[in-house]
Design a protein around this motif. Structure first.
Motif, PDB file in Angstrom:
ATOM      1  N   ALA A  36       0.879  -1.159   0.000  1.00  0.00           N
ATOM      2  CA  ALA A  36       0.000   0.000   0.000  1.00  0.00           C
ATOM      3  C   ALA A  36       0.916   1.207   0.000  1.00  0.00           C
ATOM      4  O   ALA A  36       1.773   1.339   0.873  1.00  0.00           O
ATOM      5  CB  ALA A  36      -0.904   0.008   1.222  1.00  0.00           C
ATOM      6  N   VAL A  37       0.778   2.058  -1.001  1.00  0.00           N
ATOM      7  CA  VAL A  37       1.703   3.160  -1.197  1.00  0.00           C
ATOM      8  C   VAL A  37       0.948   4.487  -1.117  1.00  0.00           C
ATOM      9  O   VAL A  37      -0.076   4.656  -1.784  1.00  0.00           O
ATOM     10  CB  VAL A  37       2.412   3.034  -2.570  1.00  0.00           C
ATOM     11  CG1 VAL A  37       3.315   4.222  -2.834  1.00  0.00           C
ATOM     12  CG2 VAL A  37       3.192   1.730  -2.652  1.00  0.00           C
ATOM     13  N   LYS A  38       1.476   5.389  -0.327  1.00  0.00           N
ATOM     14  CA  LYS A  38       0.920   6.734  -0.215  1.00  0.00           C
ATOM     15  C   LYS A  38       1.617   7.626  -1.237  1.00  0.00           C
ATOM     16  O   LYS A  38       2.842   7.736  -1.239  1.00  0.00           O
ATOM     17  CB  LYS A  38       1.141   7.280   1.197  1.00  0.00           C
ATOM     18  CG  LYS A  38       0.638   8.698   1.397  1.00  0.00           C
ATOM     19  CD  LYS A  38       0.940   9.164   2.821  1.00  0.00           C
ATOM     20  CE  LYS A  38       0.430  10.564   3.062  1.00  0.00           C
ATOM     21  NZ  LYS A  38       0.763  10.997   4.445  1.00  0.00           N
ATOM     22  N   VAL A  39       0.823   8.252  -2.109  1.00  0.00           N
ATOM     23  CA  VAL A  39       1.367   9.219  -3.052  1.00  0.00           C
ATOM     24  C   VAL A  39       0.565  10.510  -2.957  1.00  0.00           C
ATOM     25  O   VAL A  39      -0.623  10.501  -2.624  1.00  0.00           O
ATOM     26  CB  VAL A  39       1.394   8.699  -4.513  1.00  0.00           C
ATOM     27  CG1 VAL A  39       2.307   7.501  -4.662  1.00  0.00           C
ATOM     28  CG2 VAL A  39       0.010   8.380  -5.016  1.00  0.00           C
ATOM     29  N   LEU A  40       1.241  11.599  -3.247  1.00  0.00           N
ATOM     30  CA  LEU A  40       0.592  12.901  -3.247  1.00  0.00           C
ATOM     31  C   LEU A  40       0.252  13.313  -4.666  1.00  0.00           C
ATOM     32  O   LEU A  40       0.998  13.010  -5.601  1.00  0.00           O
ATOM     33  CB  LEU A  40       1.508  13.963  -2.639  1.00  0.00           C
ATOM     34  CG  LEU A  40       1.966  13.764  -1.198  1.00  0.00           C
ATOM     35  CD1 LEU A  40       2.805  14.955  -0.749  1.00  0.00           C
ATOM     36  CD2 LEU A  40       0.796  13.565  -0.266  1.00  0.00           C
ATOM     37  N   ILE A  41      -0.851  14.003  -4.802  1.00  0.00           N
ATOM     38  CA  ILE A  41      -1.209  14.681  -6.043  1.00  0.00           C
ATOM     39  C   ILE A  41      -1.104  16.163  -5.697  1.00  0.00           C
ATOM     40  O   ILE A  41      -1.878  16.672  -4.884  1.00  0.00           O
ATOM     41  CB  ILE A  41      -2.646  14.340  -6.505  1.00  0.00           C
ATOM     42  CG1 ILE A  41      -2.892  12.839  -6.544  1.00  0.00           C
ATOM     43  CG2 ILE A  41      -2.950  15.021  -7.835  1.00  0.00           C
ATOM     44  CD1 ILE A  41      -2.083  12.077  -7.561  1.00  0.00           C
ATOM     45  N   VAL A  42      -0.110  16.836  -6.270  1.00  0.00           N
ATOM     46  CA  VAL A  42       0.172  18.225  -5.901  1.00  0.00           C
ATOM     47  C   VAL A  42       0.181  19.105  -7.137  1.00  0.00           C
ATOM     48  O   VAL A  42       0.258  18.628  -8.267  1.00  0.00           O
ATOM     49  CB  VAL A  42       1.517  18.340  -5.139  1.00  0.00           C
ATOM     50  CG1 VAL A  42       1.527  17.480  -3.892  1.00  0.00           C
ATOM     51  CG2 VAL A  42       2.696  17.986  -6.035  1.00  0.00           C
ATOM     52  N   GLY A  43       0.142  20.384  -6.903  1.00  0.00           N
ATOM     53  CA  GLY A  43       0.208  21.360  -7.982  1.00  0.00           C
ATOM     54  C   GLY A  43      -0.306  22.689  -7.486  1.00  0.00           C
ATOM     55  O   GLY A  43      -0.812  22.809  -6.371  1.00  0.00           O
ATOM     56  N   HIS A  44      -0.166  23.666  -8.347  1.00  0.00           N
ATOM     57  CA  HIS A  44      -0.606  25.009  -7.962  1.00  0.00           C
ATOM     58  C   HIS A  44      -2.128  25.101  -7.954  1.00  0.00           C
ATOM     59  O   HIS A  44      -2.836  24.184  -8.365  1.00  0.00           O
ATOM     60  CB  HIS A  44       0.025  26.064  -8.874  1.00  0.00           C
ATOM     61  CG  HIS A  44      -0.256  25.859 -10.336  1.00  0.00           C
ATOM     62  ND1 HIS A  44      -1.482  26.116 -10.899  1.00  0.00           N
ATOM     63  CD2 HIS A  44       0.540  25.419 -11.329  1.00  0.00           C
ATOM     64  CE1 HIS A  44      -1.438  25.847 -12.189  1.00  0.00           C
ATOM     65  NE2 HIS A  44      -0.221  25.419 -12.478  1.00  0.00           N
ATOM     66  N   PHE A  45      -2.620  26.219  -7.492  1.00  0.00           N
ATOM     67  CA  PHE A  45      -4.043  26.503  -7.379  1.00  0.00           C
ATOM     68  C   PHE A  45      -4.737  26.326  -8.735  1.00  0.00           C
ATOM     69  O   PHE A  45      -4.278  26.846  -9.750  1.00  0.00           O
ATOM     70  CB  PHE A  45      -4.219  27.948  -6.888  1.00  0.00           C
ATOM     71  CG  PHE A  45      -5.628  28.413  -6.762  1.00  0.00           C
ATOM     72  CD1 PHE A  45      -6.448  27.924  -5.766  1.00  0.00           C
ATOM     73  CD2 PHE A  45      -6.145  29.353  -7.641  1.00  0.00           C
ATOM     74  CE1 PHE A  45      -7.757  28.367  -5.628  1.00  0.00           C
ATOM     75  CE2 PHE A  45      -7.445  29.803  -7.516  1.00  0.00           C
ATOM     76  CZ  PHE A  45      -8.251  29.300  -6.509  1.00  0.00           C
TER      77      PHE A  45
END
Length: 186
Positions: free
Chosen positions: A10-19
């Motif tokens: 089970a892997v935690k990943v982030l989905i990130v980016g600007h506004f």
């Protein structure tokens, strides 16, 4: 959080980016569970804080995080955590980055300058990342090598085109990240 005993990773990943780049939409398009979303209406209180010029039709914004789940195989499940895009929520990013294996950094080609603070944060947290170039309707379709150059990325950093509204396209971007993570971890 329910963890399936049959899943070996089970892997935690982030989905990130600007506004306004499409983080909430990405998780909503791909999550196999009803995503947890902390969307609130944009009000007058955000005036002077949130630049809506690049997203004039945006009516809501993430105020804490988004969460979803995606099973890639019988052995691999991704837990997706979407961050808010505003600078004032960067402390939330730090908390969400704990235990994350990597990040899919979404960028909008027409607003690449807004991506540099995001990349700085991801790098300061020591996260391996891939870039998802979100293709918005009515925007110029820049070649990925030009996006790579504009963002000053290494050749090893994956850059993939995606449309976060489309499940298959979002899945492809996440698979690109997971493949990159696997090569980095050996």
């Amino acid at each position: 959080m329910y963890l399936d005993p049959e899943v070996s990773q089970a892997v935690k990943v982030l989905i990130v980016g600007h506004f306004g780049v499409g983080k909430t939409t990405c998780i909503g398009s791909i999550s196999e569970i009803e995503p947890l979303q902390t969307e609130e209406e944009i009000t007058e209180a955000s005036e002077g804080f949130d630049d809506l010029s690049g997203t004039p039709h945006k009516k809501t914004t993430t105020v804490a995080m988004d969460f979803g789940r995606l099973t890639l195989s019988d052995q691999l499940v991704l837990y997706l955590f979407g961050t808010p895009g505003q600078e004032r929520f960067k402390e939330m990013w730090e908390e969400l980055s704990r235990g994350a294996l990597g990040a899919l950094v979404l960028v909008a080609p027409e607003r690449l300058h807004e991506s540099f603070p995001v990349l700085d944060l991801v790098e300061s947290f020591g996260l391996t990342y891939a870039i998802g170039v979100n293709r918005f309707d009515g925007t110029t379709d820049y070649p990925l090598d030009e996006v790579r150059e504009a963002l000053n990325l290494t050749e090893e950093t994956p850059v993939v085109a995606c449309d976060v509204r489309d499940e298959a396209s979002s899945a492809n971007a996440l698979i690109t990240l997971v493949t990159h993570l696997m090569t980095q971890l050996g």
